[in-house]
Design an enzyme around this catalytic site. Structure first.
Site, mmCIF file in Angstrom:
data_model
loop_
_atom_site.group_PDB
_atom_site.id
_atom_site.type_symbol
_atom_site.label_atom_id
_atom_site.label_comp_id
_atom_site.label_asym_id
_atom_site.label_seq_id
_atom_site.Cartn_x
_atom_site.Cartn_y
_atom_site.Cartn_z
ATOM 1 N N ARG A 35 0.821 -1.219 0.000
ATOM 2 C CA ARG A 35 0.000 0.000 0.000
ATOM 3 C C ARG A 35 0.854 1.267 0.000
ATOM 4 O O ARG A 35 0.448 2.288 -0.562
ATOM 5 C CB ARG A 35 -0.959 -0.016 1.194
ATOM 6 C CG ARG A 35 -2.097 -1.005 0.980
ATOM 7 C CD ARG A 35 -2.983 -1.145 2.187
ATOM 8 N NE ARG A 35 -4.188 -1.910 1.846
ATOM 9 C CZ ARG A 35 -5.025 -2.392 2.721
ATOM 10 N NH1 ARG A 35 -4.810 -2.198 4.011
ATOM 11 N NH2 ARG A 35 -6.098 -3.061 2.336
ATOM 12 N N LYS A 197 -17.334 -17.715 3.314
ATOM 13 C CA LYS A 197 -18.799 -17.641 3.394
ATOM 14 C C LYS A 197 -19.460 -17.162 2.109
ATOM 15 O O LYS A 197 -19.035 -16.196 1.505
ATOM 16 C CB LYS A 197 -19.189 -16.684 4.523
ATOM 17 C CG LYS A 197 -18.761 -17.145 5.905
ATOM 18 C CD LYS A 197 -19.125 -16.091 6.940
ATOM 19 C CE LYS A 197 -18.777 -16.559 8.342
ATOM 20 N NZ LYS A 197 -19.091 -15.507 9.324
ATOM 21 N N GLY A 353 -7.566 -8.179 -0.699
ATOM 22 C CA GLY A 353 -7.660 -9.129 0.409
ATOM 23 C C GLY A 353 -6.697 -10.298 0.297
ATOM 24 O O GLY A 353 -5.542 -10.149 -0.098
ATOM 25 N N GLY A 376 -12.786 -5.105 0.084
ATOM 26 C CA GLY A 376 -14.172 -4.765 0.399
ATOM 27 C C GLY A 376 -14.731 -3.682 -0.503
ATOM 28 O O GLY A 376 -15.865 -3.768 -0.980
#
Length: 395
Positions: A35, A197, A353, A376
């Site tokens: 980053r 999930k 991620g 996200g």
């Protein structure tokens, strides 16, 4: 929305929201500079114009005000080394220390403010707090795509106090690459969805069913599909309240002519541990007492073949518990297939991620088309949601 290229920053103090939420080890050293590296071109453009940079960021999730382990001062040496110059540091993001250092800043100089999340007003999107931040600069630049889905003071509200505002190179590249996949995808288009999930990925999967030719599903979420189809999944992860949803997604894929690929086999273990006893199992018949922790050899082969023949690839989420070396082969194999597809002329977008971490850790970051810095935020953008940090630059 204006970009950084639309401005000459000579004599201007740019207040820049960057994403320096980087991992630190127990010695408070940065362990992944991705980053920081991403922000450097934006900072250099402003400095080369003769402007100065006042940087705001968060680090971690401090609960009750300042904590040393969440201080951005730990990042100063890395940032200074990347820029090849000293970086000034304010031990607060508002107040006298920030104000004095900002007002004394000369063209070509860089000031890093302390963690904005040391104030609860940041995540609350407090207007008065945002105004205090805004007073430090002449022009607002948002280059923190990874936080663009949060309507926080520094990411969204502060922009309202500026006549001049624009996105930096990271934000611009993120939006352009996401748009390329959403609107200009060359066929065959394959999406690879992994992770634990279905509930985390349901919105993006539903959007993608109208766009993709192949949808590959791996990771922990795949076992909910097998349970929904009457399979025996042993102790594998399952979202019991999402079984009907899994069946629905299978039907929708069929209706829309999408080739939905689930892993045929798994590496299963008798314990959630790298040292567990393992075997290969068919995903309809995982033995009692065993849990699936990675895709198996047949799945790796089938998935790789589909990926390598694709012209557009979106990948978000690992194929297994890749943090454990014995269950990393599936994720590594997918990464290699994505690299080969890219070498064959395909366009590959890695959706932040864990997928970004896997690609970067394997040294493939420069062998794919684009690695997103914001998992996200990217998912929400691709789901069709308005990102507050982007909307604030457009108004």
């Amino acid at each position: 929305m204006k970009t950084i290229q639309d401005y000459n920053f000579e004599g201007k103090k740019a207040l820049i929201r960057v994403d320096f939420n980087v991992p630190l080890n127990d010695k408070m050293e940065v362990t992944d500079e991705t980053r920081i590296n991403a922000a450097i071109p934006t900072l250099k453009k402003i400095l080369n114009d003769g402007g100065s940079c006042i940087l705001m960021s968060h680090l971690g999730r401090p609960k009750d005000g300042p904590e040393d382990k969440f201080s951005l001062r730990h990042i100063v040496p890395n940032l200074g080394a990347k820029l090849g110059m000293p970086v000034k540091f304010a031990d607060d993001c508002i107040g006298a220390s920030a104000g004095d250092l900002a007002s004394g800043l000369k063209g070509g100089e860089v000031l890093l403010l302390e963690n904005v999340r040391f104030y609860k007003e940041e995540t609350a999107g407090d207007k008065a707090f945002a105004e205090k931040l805004a007073k430090l600069g002449d022009i607002y630049v948002n280059d923190a795509f990874g936080t663009a889905h949060r309507a926080h003071a520094s990411t969204t509200v502060a922009a309202k106090f500026f006549a001049d505002k624009c996105c930096g190179y990271v934000m611009q590249a993120e939006l352009e690459n996401a748009q390329k996949v959403l609107d200009k995808a060359e066929k065959p288009f394959t999406a690879i969805m992994g992770g634990a999930k279905i509930s985390d990925k349901i919105m993006i999967i539903e959007q993608l069913l109208d766009k993709v030719d192949h949808l590959i599903i791996g990771g922990g979420m795949s076992y909910t599909f097998f349970k929904a189809m009457g399979g025996q999944i042993g102790n594998s992860l399952v979202e019991a309240d999402k079984l009907d949803l899994a069946k629905e997604l299978i039907s929708k894929a069929k209706e829309k002519g999408v080739d939905l690929q689930l892993p045929k086999d798994s590496i299963v273990a008798d314990n959630f541990s790298n040292d567990a006893n393992t075997q290969i199992a068919d995903n309809y018949a995982i033995p009692e007492g065993f849990m699936g922790l990675d895709i198996g050899p047949e799945s790796r082969e089938v998935f790789s073949e589909i990926i390598e023949s694709s012209k557009t690839i979106l990948w978000n989420g690992p194929m297994g518990v890749f943090e454990m070396s014995n269950f990393a082969k599936g994720t590594n194999t997918i990464a290699q297939a994505v690299v080969r597809a890219t070498e064959n002329g395909g366009f590959s977008l890695i959706g932040g991620g864990d997928s970004a971490a896997a690609v970067n850790n394997l040294g493939y970051g420069d062998k794919v088309s684009y690695v997103s810095t914001g998992g996200g935020a990217l998912l929400e953008y691709m789901e069709g949601k308005v990102l507050p940090g982007v909307a604030a630059l457009e108004s």
